[in-house]
Design a protein around this motif. Sequence first.
Motif, PDB file in Angstrom:
ATOM      1  N   LEU A 191       0.660  -1.294   0.114  1.00  0.00           N
ATOM      2  CA  LEU A 191       0.094   0.199  -0.081  1.00  0.00           C
ATOM      3  C   LEU A 191       0.857   1.372   0.066  1.00  0.00           C
ATOM      4  O   LEU A 191       0.640   2.230  -0.385  1.00  0.00           O
ATOM      5  N   LEU A 192       1.842   1.173   0.675  1.00  0.00           N
ATOM      6  CA  LEU A 192       2.875   2.480   0.758  1.00  0.00           C
ATOM      7  C   LEU A 192       3.731   2.525  -0.445  1.00  0.00           C
ATOM      8  O   LEU A 192       4.196   3.695  -0.720  1.00  0.00           O
ATOM      9  N   THR A 193       4.344   1.454  -0.742  1.00  0.00           N
ATOM     10  CA  THR A 193       5.283   1.546  -1.758  1.00  0.00           C
ATOM     11  C   THR A 193       5.082   1.056  -3.081  1.00  0.00           C
ATOM     12  O   THR A 193       5.849   1.533  -3.975  1.00  0.00           O
ATOM     13  N   GLY A 194       4.373   0.043  -3.118  1.00  0.00           N
ATOM     14  CA  GLY A 194       4.089  -0.336  -4.435  1.00  0.00           C
ATOM     15  C   GLY A 194       5.331  -1.263  -5.056  1.00  0.00           C
ATOM     16  O   GLY A 194       6.156  -1.725  -4.280  1.00  0.00           O
ATOM     17  N   ASP A 195       5.284  -1.631  -6.149  1.00  0.00           N
ATOM     18  CA  ASP A 195       6.324  -2.321  -6.634  1.00  0.00           C
ATOM     19  C   ASP A 195       7.671  -1.390  -7.242  1.00  0.00           C
ATOM     20  O   ASP A 195       7.384  -0.325  -7.657  1.00  0.00           O
ATOM     21  N   PRO A 196       8.910  -1.759  -6.705  1.00  0.00           N
ATOM     22  CA  PRO A 196      10.022  -1.189  -7.084  1.00  0.00           C
ATOM     23  C   PRO A 196      10.392  -1.160  -8.636  1.00  0.00           C
ATOM     24  O   PRO A 196      10.042  -2.128  -9.334  1.00  0.00           O
ATOM     25  N   ARG A 197      11.034  -0.311  -9.122  1.00  0.00           N
ATOM     26  CA  ARG A 197      11.341  -0.044 -10.567  1.00  0.00           C
ATOM     27  C   ARG A 197      12.252  -1.343 -10.990  1.00  0.00           C
ATOM     28  O   ARG A 197      12.286  -1.652 -11.835  1.00  0.00           O
ATOM     29  N   ARG A 198      13.103  -1.389  -9.742  1.00  0.00           N
ATOM     30  CA  ARG A 198      14.261  -2.340 -10.148  1.00  0.00           C
ATOM     31  C   ARG A 198      14.206  -3.463  -9.039  1.00  0.00           C
ATOM     32  O   ARG A 198      14.025  -3.285  -7.839  1.00  0.00           O
ATOM     33  N   GLY A 199      14.808  -4.469  -9.273  1.00  0.00           N
ATOM     34  CA  GLY A 199      15.158  -5.517  -8.414  1.00  0.00           C
ATOM     35  C   GLY A 199      13.878  -6.167  -7.546  1.00  0.00           C
ATOM     36  O   GLY A 199      13.958  -6.623  -6.432  1.00  0.00           O
ATOM     37  N   HIS A 200      12.771  -6.339  -8.290  1.00  0.00           N
ATOM     38  CA  HIS A 200      11.513  -6.809  -7.729  1.00  0.00           C
ATOM     39  C   HIS A 200      11.676  -8.373  -7.820  1.00  0.00           C
ATOM     40  O   HIS A 200      12.045  -8.843  -8.898  1.00  0.00           O
ATOM     41  N   PRO A 201      11.308  -9.130  -6.741  1.00  0.00           N
ATOM     42  CA  PRO A 201      11.525 -10.711  -6.819  1.00  0.00           C
ATOM     43  C   PRO A 201      10.703 -11.308  -8.157  1.00  0.00           C
ATOM     44  O   PRO A 201      11.257 -12.218  -8.869  1.00  0.00           O
ATOM     45  N   VAL A 202       9.582 -10.780  -8.350  1.00  0.00           N
ATOM     46  CA  VAL A 202       8.885 -11.170  -9.474  1.00  0.00           C
ATOM     47  C   VAL A 202       9.481 -11.150 -10.943  1.00  0.00           C
ATOM     48  O   VAL A 202       9.410 -11.923 -11.629  1.00  0.00           O
ATOM     49  N   ALA A 203      10.017 -10.033 -11.103  1.00  0.00           N
ATOM     50  CA  ALA A 203      11.036  -9.828 -12.092  1.00  0.00           C
ATOM     51  C   ALA A 203      11.959 -10.863 -12.189  1.00  0.00           C
ATOM     52  O   ALA A 203      12.317 -11.334 -13.384  1.00  0.00           O
ATOM     53  N   GLY A 204      12.733 -10.921 -10.942  1.00  0.00           N
ATOM     54  CA  GLY A 204      13.917 -12.071 -11.114  1.00  0.00           C
ATOM     55  C   GLY A 204      13.395 -13.546 -11.415  1.00  0.00           C
ATOM     56  O   GLY A 204      13.979 -14.128 -12.129  1.00  0.00           O
ATOM     57  N   PHE A 205      12.049 -13.656 -10.874  1.00  0.00           N
ATOM     58  CA  PHE A 205      11.442 -15.079 -11.304  1.00  0.00           C
ATOM     59  C   PHE A 205      11.300 -15.111 -12.848  1.00  0.00           C
ATOM     60  O   PHE A 205      11.517 -16.047 -13.362  1.00  0.00           O
ATOM     61  N   GLY A 206      10.936 -14.023 -13.159  1.00  0.00           N
ATOM     62  CA  GLY A 206      10.502 -13.922 -14.926  1.00  0.00           C
ATOM     63  C   GLY A 206      11.662 -14.190 -15.498  1.00  0.00           C
ATOM     64  O   GLY A 206      11.701 -14.808 -16.750  1.00  0.00           O
ATOM     65  N   ARG A 207      12.957 -13.656 -15.143  1.00  0.00           N
ATOM     66  CA  ARG A 207      14.007 -13.630 -16.041  1.00  0.00           C
ATOM     67  C   ARG A 207      14.506 -15.165 -16.046  1.00  0.00           C
ATOM     68  O   ARG A 207      15.063 -15.749 -16.796  1.00  0.00           O
ATOM     69  N   ALA A 208      14.504 -15.651 -14.779  1.00  0.00           N
ATOM     70  CA  ALA A 208      14.795 -17.191 -14.696  1.00  0.00           C
ATOM     71  C   ALA A 208      14.108 -18.080 -15.490  1.00  0.00           C
ATOM     72  O   ALA A 208      14.464 -19.150 -16.094  1.00  0.00           O
ATOM     73  N   ALA A 209      12.595 -17.830 -15.669  1.00  0.00           N
ATOM     74  CA  ALA A 209      11.875 -18.779 -16.096  1.00  0.00           C
ATOM     75  C   ALA A 209      12.049 -18.306 -17.577  1.00  0.00           C
ATOM     76  O   ALA A 209      11.759 -19.397 -18.368  1.00  0.00           O
ATOM     77  N   GLY A 210      12.285 -17.377 -18.183  1.00  0.00           N
ATOM     78  CA  GLY A 210      12.520 -17.005 -19.587  1.00  0.00           C
ATOM     79  C   GLY A 210      13.761 -17.726 -20.051  1.00  0.00           C
ATOM     80  O   GLY A 210      13.845 -18.338 -20.958  1.00  0.00           O
TER      81      GLY A 210
END
Length: 326
Positions: free
Chosen positions: A20-39
Amino acid sequence: MSRADRVFAYGATLGFLGDLLTGDPRRGHPVAGFGRAAGALERRLWRDHRGSGAAYAALCVGGAALGAAVAERAARSRPALSVALTAAATWSVLGGTSLAREARTIGAALEAGDLAAARARLPHLCGRDPAALDADALARAVVESVAENTSDAVVGALVWGGLAGIPGLVGFRAANTLDAMVGHRSPRHLRFGWAAARLDDALGYPGARLTAALAALAAPYPRTALATARRDGPRHPSPNAGPVEAAFAGALRLRLGGTLSYGGHTEHRPVLGAEFRPPGPADIPRAVRLSRRVGALALGASVLLSAARGARRAHPGPAAPQGGAA
């Protein structure tokens, strides 16, 4: 409430507040890291075959859930660490604030009459072709995306957190992310992504139904929301988006559905809430407020689910009677 239930309640609440306070960071988000590994794994495993896609989905989602389970077990004896781990997992899988932020950005551009800016921003929210959309069509796309993503990015994850703890949170987000990557019906992913799409449908089923129910509970027109969801939801081609979008249509008294375009292909979807007016730019903030209320209610529901799960563990049912000689 047991210690494990309190850990989940405190951690999930802290994670929800963090989003609620921060939302998703522009860089370093764990979901983005998962997406790169899955790709990277997709490039190694891709075959134009459902079996290969099923193995890929199992490795990605199963691996993420297993890693979460190991971490949860390792922290179990340290309550403060368990709370922090639950909070971090909850924050990483929720996307309610980023969803609201993108919707409001497009809404502000539409209110200012800047169609070019609204069209340029729409791909951050959904995959529709924005080039030919006017202001009302853009507003409809945003409202429908807010509805669907309230289930995918908030309620579904919290439901599985309540049902299965940190592995449930992480596994759901992994499946949802994988579906966005390979679950569409492109020539490359028609067969390979089939398992990922079906898994996402299965895991999204309880969250979608809860989202529809909570939308009615949080709506200014609860009976209308329920009636529209029951009448129009089953007509939608998606088993999970249908009840959610129909519930939002009734809750906001807006006409959703109809013709849309994805990747150059036109689809004619059923109209949801045909008796209502079509949405306009001013309805985007209304949809966001409803989404936020639904998310808060879903947090409470997840805590109750976790407590019920703990109660079942503490008080298992009676053992089956043993057979014997008469």
